[in-house]
Design a protein around this motif. Sequence first.
Motif, PDB file in Angstrom:
ATOM      1  N   LEU A  16       0.803  -1.034   0.019  1.00  0.00           N
ATOM      2  CA  LEU A  16       0.037  -0.093  -0.020  1.00  0.00           C
ATOM      3  C   LEU A  16       0.734   1.245   0.047  1.00  0.00           C
ATOM      4  CD1 LEU A  16      -2.833  -0.871   2.496  1.00  0.00           C
ATOM      5  CD2 LEU A  16      -2.922  -0.796   0.077  1.00  0.00           C
ATOM      6  N   ALA A  17       2.251   1.125   0.156  1.00  0.00           N
ATOM      7  CA  ALA A  17       2.969   2.252   0.314  1.00  0.00           C
ATOM      8  C   ALA A  17       3.315   2.633  -1.229  1.00  0.00           C
ATOM      9  CB  ALA A  17       4.199   1.981   1.126  1.00  0.00           C
ATOM     10  N   GLN A  18       3.242   1.848  -2.119  1.00  0.00           N
ATOM     11  CA  GLN A  18       3.411   2.157  -3.412  1.00  0.00           C
ATOM     12  C   GLN A  18       2.480   3.042  -3.777  1.00  0.00           C
ATOM     13  OE1 GLN A  18       3.730  -1.594  -5.171  1.00  0.00           O
ATOM     14  NE2 GLN A  18       5.500  -2.113  -4.054  1.00  0.00           N
ATOM     15  N   THR A  19       2.725   4.027  -4.869  1.00  0.00           N
ATOM     16  CA  THR A  19       1.681   4.951  -5.488  1.00  0.00           C
ATOM     17  C   THR A  19       1.188   4.183  -6.778  1.00  0.00           C
ATOM     18  OG1 THR A  19       3.297   6.330  -6.307  1.00  0.00           O
ATOM     19  CG2 THR A  19       2.347   6.828  -4.514  1.00  0.00           C
ATOM     20  N   THR A  20       0.083   4.512  -7.278  1.00  0.00           N
ATOM     21  CA  THR A  20      -0.315   3.906  -8.496  1.00  0.00           C
ATOM     22  C   THR A  20      -0.663   4.844  -9.510  1.00  0.00           C
ATOM     23  OG1 THR A  20      -1.276   1.720  -7.222  1.00  0.00           O
ATOM     24  CG2 THR A  20      -1.876   2.366  -9.468  1.00  0.00           C
ATOM     25  N   THR A  21       0.065   4.703 -10.583  1.00  0.00           N
ATOM     26  CA  THR A  21      -0.512   5.593 -11.646  1.00  0.00           C
ATOM     27  C   THR A  21      -1.495   5.189 -12.303  1.00  0.00           C
ATOM     28  OG1 THR A  21       1.729   6.296 -11.725  1.00  0.00           O
ATOM     29  CG2 THR A  21       0.296   6.746 -13.771  1.00  0.00           C
ATOM     30  N   VAL A  22      -2.714   5.991 -12.471  1.00  0.00           N
ATOM     31  CA  VAL A  22      -3.769   5.598 -13.321  1.00  0.00           C
ATOM     32  C   VAL A  22      -3.858   6.544 -14.513  1.00  0.00           C
ATOM     33  CG1 VAL A  22      -6.429   5.446 -13.276  1.00  0.00           C
ATOM     34  CG2 VAL A  22      -4.935   4.729 -11.034  1.00  0.00           C
ATOM     35  N   HIS A  23      -3.986   6.018 -15.648  1.00  0.00           N
ATOM     36  CA  HIS A  23      -4.106   6.736 -17.036  1.00  0.00           C
ATOM     37  C   HIS A  23      -5.485   6.821 -17.247  1.00  0.00           C
ATOM     38  CE1 HIS A  23       0.409   6.478 -17.603  1.00  0.00           C
ATOM     39  NE2 HIS A  23       0.240   5.180 -16.933  1.00  0.00           N
ATOM     40  N   VAL A  24      -6.118   7.957 -17.423  1.00  0.00           N
ATOM     41  CA  VAL A  24      -7.446   7.880 -17.547  1.00  0.00           C
ATOM     42  C   VAL A  24      -7.730   8.241 -19.076  1.00  0.00           C
ATOM     43  CG1 VAL A  24      -9.564   9.442 -17.494  1.00  0.00           C
ATOM     44  CG2 VAL A  24      -8.041   8.861 -15.410  1.00  0.00           C
ATOM     45  N   VAL A  25      -8.780   7.323 -19.604  1.00  0.00           N
ATOM     46  CA  VAL A  25      -9.070   7.490 -21.085  1.00  0.00           C
ATOM     47  C   VAL A  25     -10.782   7.874 -21.227  1.00  0.00           C
ATOM     48  CG1 VAL A  25      -9.267   6.378 -23.457  1.00  0.00           C
ATOM     49  CG2 VAL A  25      -7.324   5.911 -21.811  1.00  0.00           C
ATOM     50  N   THR A  26     -10.905   8.893 -21.843  1.00  0.00           N
ATOM     51  CA  THR A  26     -12.282   9.256 -21.997  1.00  0.00           C
ATOM     52  C   THR A  26     -13.037   8.361 -22.992  1.00  0.00           C
ATOM     53  OG1 THR A  26     -12.125  11.366 -20.968  1.00  0.00           O
ATOM     54  CG2 THR A  26     -14.042  11.173 -22.169  1.00  0.00           C
ATOM     55  N   VAL A  27     -13.943   7.934 -22.926  1.00  0.00           N
ATOM     56  CA  VAL A  27     -14.546   6.908 -23.993  1.00  0.00           C
ATOM     57  C   VAL A  27     -16.099   7.781 -24.305  1.00  0.00           C
ATOM     58  CG1 VAL A  27     -15.746   4.876 -24.887  1.00  0.00           C
ATOM     59  CG2 VAL A  27     -13.607   4.901 -23.031  1.00  0.00           C
ATOM     60  N   GLY A  28     -15.998   7.999 -25.653  1.00  0.00           N
ATOM     61  CA  GLY A  28     -17.169   8.939 -26.280  1.00  0.00           C
ATOM     62  C   GLY A  28     -17.187  10.247 -25.747  1.00  0.00           C
ATOM     63  N   SER A  29     -18.447  10.689 -25.675  1.00  0.00           N
ATOM     64  CA  SER A  29     -18.642  12.106 -25.231  1.00  0.00           C
ATOM     65  C   SER A  29     -20.157  12.386 -25.163  1.00  0.00           C
ATOM     66  CB  SER A  29     -17.844  13.207 -26.134  1.00  0.00           C
ATOM     67  OG  SER A  29     -18.477  13.558 -27.091  1.00  0.00           O
ATOM     68  N   LYS A  30     -20.373  13.221 -24.683  1.00  0.00           N
ATOM     69  CA  LYS A  30     -21.837  13.799 -24.609  1.00  0.00           C
ATOM     70  C   LYS A  30     -22.366  14.300 -25.877  1.00  0.00           C
ATOM     71  CE  LYS A  30     -22.791  14.360 -19.579  1.00  0.00           C
ATOM     72  NZ  LYS A  30     -22.375  13.009 -19.472  1.00  0.00           N
ATOM     73  N   SER A  31     -21.446  14.774 -26.545  1.00  0.00           N
ATOM     74  CA  SER A  31     -21.746  15.358 -27.863  1.00  0.00           C
ATOM     75  C   SER A  31     -21.773  13.909 -28.967  1.00  0.00           C
ATOM     76  CB  SER A  31     -21.042  16.617 -28.321  1.00  0.00           C
ATOM     77  OG  SER A  31     -19.485  16.172 -28.087  1.00  0.00           O
ATOM     78  N   GLY A  32     -21.380  12.984 -28.519  1.00  0.00           N
ATOM     79  CA  GLY A  32     -21.532  11.977 -29.527  1.00  0.00           C
ATOM     80  C   GLY A  32     -20.234  11.466 -30.214  1.00  0.00           C
ATOM     81  N   ALA A  33     -19.161  11.866 -29.530  1.00  0.00           N
ATOM     82  CA  ALA A  33     -18.149  11.331 -30.114  1.00  0.00           C
ATOM     83  C   ALA A  33     -17.705   9.778 -30.274  1.00  0.00           C
ATOM     84  CB  ALA A  33     -16.774  12.240 -29.539  1.00  0.00           C
ATOM     85  N   ILE A  34     -17.057   9.389 -31.547  1.00  0.00           N
ATOM     86  CA  ILE A  34     -16.893   8.101 -31.466  1.00  0.00           C
ATOM     87  C   ILE A  34     -15.334   7.899 -31.247  1.00  0.00           C
ATOM     88  CG2 ILE A  34     -17.106   6.032 -33.133  1.00  0.00           C
ATOM     89  CD1 ILE A  34     -19.706   7.156 -34.280  1.00  0.00           C
ATOM     90  N   ALA A  35     -14.933   8.048 -30.292  1.00  0.00           N
ATOM     91  CA  ALA A  35     -13.426   7.976 -30.060  1.00  0.00           C
ATOM     92  C   ALA A  35     -13.159   7.808 -28.918  1.00  0.00           C
ATOM     93  CB  ALA A  35     -12.872   9.573 -30.374  1.00  0.00           C
ATOM     94  N   TYR A  36     -11.754   7.302 -28.475  1.00  0.00           N
ATOM     95  CA  TYR A  36     -11.038   7.334 -27.257  1.00  0.00           C
ATOM     96  C   TYR A  36     -10.038   8.478 -27.318  1.00  0.00           C
ATOM     97  CZ  TYR A  36     -12.194   2.265 -27.293  1.00  0.00           C
ATOM     98  OH  TYR A  36     -12.749   1.064 -27.524  1.00  0.00           O
ATOM     99  N   SER A  37     -10.024   8.914 -25.797  1.00  0.00           N
ATOM    100  CA  SER A  37      -9.387  10.261 -25.950  1.00  0.00           C
ATOM    101  C   SER A  37      -8.606  10.209 -24.451  1.00  0.00           C
ATOM    102  CB  SER A  37     -10.103  11.645 -25.886  1.00  0.00           C
ATOM    103  OG  SER A  37      -9.441  12.493 -25.725  1.00  0.00           O
ATOM    104  N   PRO A  38      -7.261  10.073 -24.557  1.00  0.00           N
ATOM    105  CA  PRO A  38      -6.375   9.975 -25.663  1.00  0.00           C
ATOM    106  C   PRO A  38      -6.507   8.686 -26.212  1.00  0.00           C
ATOM    107  CG  PRO A  38      -5.043   9.717 -23.811  1.00  0.00           C
ATOM    108  CD  PRO A  38      -6.327  10.151 -23.423  1.00  0.00           C
ATOM    109  N   ASN A  39      -6.168   8.501 -27.412  1.00  0.00           N
ATOM    110  CA  ASN A  39      -6.069   7.206 -28.116  1.00  0.00           C
ATOM    111  C   ASN A  39      -4.634   6.150 -28.240  1.00  0.00           C
ATOM    112  OD1 ASN A  39      -4.601   8.316 -30.131  1.00  0.00           O
ATOM    113  ND2 ASN A  39      -6.337   8.332 -31.682  1.00  0.00           N
TER     114      ASN A  39
END
Length: 214
Positions: A16-39
């Motif tokens: 538990l002493a180790q820190t974990t790096t979490v890479h966040v990828v946004t999938v789609g969007s409210k406006s209808g994007a057909i994409a992963y960001s970042p890809n």
Amino acid sequence: MQFSTLAISAFIGSALAQTTTVHVVTVGSKSGAIAYSPNSVTAAVGDMVQFQFAGGNHTVTQSTFDQPCQPIAMNSNVTGFFSGFMPVAAGSTDTAAYTIAINNTTPIWVYCSQATHCQKGMNLVINVNPTKNASRTLAAYTALAAKASANLPGVSIEGGVDSTVSANSSSTGSSSASQTSSSASTSTNGATNLYPSVTLTVGGALALFMGLMM
Ligand SMILES: [Cu+2]
């Protein structure tokens, strides 16, 4: 100062002493994007990649490089990961997330298996390595995807952990996601089942605690 650090580590445990790096990828969007960001994501062994479903109805599905719109299990002996379809209700304030752990730096190829999203370029790579194989780029994967005759979902949801991210949680570096369900299962290519995401919260709290101590 050093004594305190050692004492805390001994008390809480090195894991538990180790820190974990979490890479966040946004999938789609409210406006209808057909994409992963970042890809394209570069993640070290031990990091996590968290897909946050922002809108629409998408999936996160692992494939081989050569067969972009088919689950990896169809073309290899790797089980792979599949988030299932993740529809986002209009006006939803919580964000569904699907998180995988990175166990090696072999490139991981990902597509959305909704409708023709794979063919339309909803593709992603983790740890692309053109110096090892110059032809295996995201652009090349997407070009193969565009020619796929079908877009197939996984057979069962596996390989990652589902959670819900509240609207006020940080989108970079850490996550306070609360565990709502788990589909952790068998080993995959470079990513396996996870521990409950509560460990991330504990890690963050510990980091804060150690910061106060020093
Ligand atoms: Cu999609």
